[in-house]
Write an enzyme that holds these catalytic residues in place. Structure first.
Site, PDB file in Angstrom:
ATOM      1  CG  HIS A  21      -5.863   1.950   4.971  1.00 26.57           C
ATOM      2  ND1 HIS A  21      -5.371   2.836   5.816  1.00 26.57           N
ATOM      3  CD2 HIS A  21      -5.044   1.149   4.840  1.00 26.57           C
ATOM      4  CE1 HIS A  21      -4.233   2.853   6.277  1.00 26.57           C
ATOM      5  NE2 HIS A  21      -3.878   1.520   5.627  1.00 26.57           N
ATOM      6  N   GLY A  54       2.062   2.404  10.586  1.00 26.17           N
ATOM      7  CA  GLY A  54       3.022   3.374  10.488  1.00 26.17           C
ATOM      8  C   GLY A  54       3.671   4.085  11.783  1.00 26.17           C
ATOM      9  CD  GLU A 103      -3.858  -2.518   7.503  1.00 26.89           C
ATOM     10  OE1 GLU A 103      -2.688  -2.431   6.998  1.00 26.89           O
ATOM     11  OE2 GLU A 103      -4.528  -1.386   7.018  1.00 26.89           O
ATOM     12  N   GLY A 111       2.642  -0.961   4.496  1.00 26.18           N
ATOM     13  CA  GLY A 111       2.711   0.544   4.098  1.00 26.18           C
ATOM     14  C   GLY A 111       4.147   0.830   3.865  1.00 26.18           C
ATOM     15  CD  GLU A 122      -2.967   5.674   6.608  1.00 24.02           C
ATOM     16  OE1 GLU A 122      -2.807   5.625   5.248  1.00 24.02           O
ATOM     17  OE2 GLU A 122      -2.023   4.987   7.110  1.00 24.02           O
ATOM     18  CB  SER A 148       4.922  -1.197  12.064  1.00 27.88           C
ATOM     19  OG  SER A 148       4.452   0.077  12.511  1.00 27.88           O
ATOM     20  CG  ASN A 204      -1.737   1.180   1.376  1.00 23.55           C
ATOM     21  OD1 ASN A 204      -1.777   1.989   0.382  1.00 23.55           O
ATOM     22  ND2 ASN A 204      -2.210   1.558   2.411  1.00 23.55           N
ATOM     23  CD1 TRP A 205       3.962   1.303  -2.775  1.00 22.95           C
ATOM     24  CD2 TRP A 205       3.465   2.143  -4.910  1.00 22.95           C
ATOM     25  NE1 TRP A 205       4.763   0.731  -3.813  1.00 22.95           N
ATOM     26  CE2 TRP A 205       4.378   1.219  -5.105  1.00 22.95           C
ATOM     27  CE3 TRP A 205       3.118   2.919  -5.920  1.00 22.95           C
ATOM     28  CZ2 TRP A 205       5.185   0.796  -6.431  1.00 22.95           C
ATOM     29  CZ3 TRP A 205       3.598   2.466  -7.084  1.00 22.95           C
ATOM     30  CH2 TRP A 205       4.671   1.514  -7.340  1.00 22.95           C
ATOM     31  CE  LYS A 206       0.172   3.521   4.826  1.00 21.86           C
ATOM     32  NZ  LYS A 206       0.006   3.673   6.069  1.00 21.86           N
TER      33      LYS A 206
HETATM   34  C1  PEP Z   1      -1.028   0.219   5.858  1.00 25.50           C
HETATM   35  O1  PEP Z   1      -0.875   1.047   5.545  1.00 25.50           O
HETATM   36  O2  PEP Z   1      -2.021  -0.621   5.748  1.00 25.50           O
HETATM   37  C2  PEP Z   1       0.042  -0.278   6.845  1.00 25.50           C
HETATM   38  C3  PEP Z   1      -0.075  -1.331   7.553  1.00 25.50           C
HETATM   39  O3  PEP Z   1       1.274   0.524   6.905  1.00 25.50           O
HETATM   40  P1  PEP Z   1       2.656   0.374   7.784  1.00 25.50           P
HETATM   41  O4  PEP Z   1       3.092  -0.959   7.355  1.00 25.50           O
HETATM   42  O5  PEP Z   1       3.498   1.584   7.220  1.00 25.50           O
HETATM   43  O6  PEP Z   1       2.440  -0.097   9.405  1.00 25.50           O
END
Ligand code: PEP
Length: 246
Positions: free
Chosen positions: A92, A170, A164, A230, A94, A209, A9-11
């Site tokens: 998600h 993050g 998640e 992410g 976010e 993470s 997931n590049w966001k």
């Molecule tokens: C995500 O954006 O779904 C995610 C898990 O981010 P990260 O791996 O940076 O925690």
């Protein structure tokens, strides 16, 4: 049959050139020994260029539930499909947090995906306060009940779940394998109760993470079928390294 999936997931990161370079390096680094399906959830503007590579599963990070209309800045499922998207992330954290997407709005998105036979990853997970109060399982159950329990047994095939925990996204904090096992087994039991064998076969990914230091422990949990990644997906070599942890 539960599929193993490793999804990037590049966001809201990378330029068009960087996106293309990532894909080129990914193609030269990936091999058949990686026993997973790779997916790339890219910003909408890159979907067409990336999906020109037919071997890569490219998905959208978000869609609106309507097929068209006056929703400035939004994008519809027929639009992302028309440029090659093969699936989408729904719910998600976010989107839930920064764009106030409620469970009932997410249900509309899920229904739209089903109407278009468009595969989706439904993201769920608790915030830190809910976890600390010990209410995480009932919180997740409500997220699932509101947004996905209306699916019929055939539509369940379109769905992947990503657990998640918001406090781990993050932040550098990762859930322990005990915490992950508990929630994944709980989600699987809910899906099985609600949808029978089709529910038992839904892939459940972990996100929060994940990095090369913790991936092996996480991916060897019995109910974890892969990861939604992410931060560690932005560098293609880090991402490929995670695939070696299955
Ligand atoms: C995500 O954006 O779904 C995610 C898990 O981010 P990260 O791996 O940076 O925690």
């Amino acid at each position: 049959m539960r599929k193993k999936i490793l999804a990037a997931n590049w966001k809201m990161n990378l330029s068009a050139i960087e996106a293309q370079e990532w894909l080129t390096q990914f193609k030269s680094g990936v091999s058949d020994r990686h026993p997973v399906e790779f997916r790339l959830y890219a910003p909408h503007v890159f979907i067409q260029q990336l999906s020109a590579d037919e071997e890569m599963h490219v998905g959208a990070q978000n869609v609106h539930p309507a097929d068209f209309g006056a929703f400035t800045g939004e994008i519809a499922i027929p639009q992302v499909k028309s440029v090659g998207a093969q699936s989408v992330l729904i719910g998600h954290s976010e989107r839930r947090t920064y764009f106030q997407e409620s469970d009932s709005f997410l249900k509309e998105k899920v229904d739209a995906c089903c109407a278009h036979l468009f595969p989706f990853i439904f993201c769920c997970g608790e915030d830190l306060q809910t976890r600390e109060m010990g209410n995480h399982l009932s919180f997740i159950q409500k997220q699932l009940e509101t947004a996905i329990f209306q699916l019929n047994p055939q539509e369940v095939f379109l769905m992947t779940i990503a657990y998640e925990p918001i406090w781990a996204i993050g932040t550098g904090l990762t859930a322990t394998t005990n915490q992950i096992n508990e929630v994944h087994a709980f989600i699987r039991s809910i899906l099985t109760k609600e949808f029978g064998e089709n529910g038992a076969n839904v892939s459940i990914l972990y996100g929060g993470s994940v990095n090369e230091g913790n991936a092996q422990g996480i991916f060897s949990c019995p109910d974890v079928d892969g990861g939604l990644i992410g931060g560690a997906s932005l560098n293609v070599f880090d991402f490929l390294e995670l695939a070696s942890s299955f």
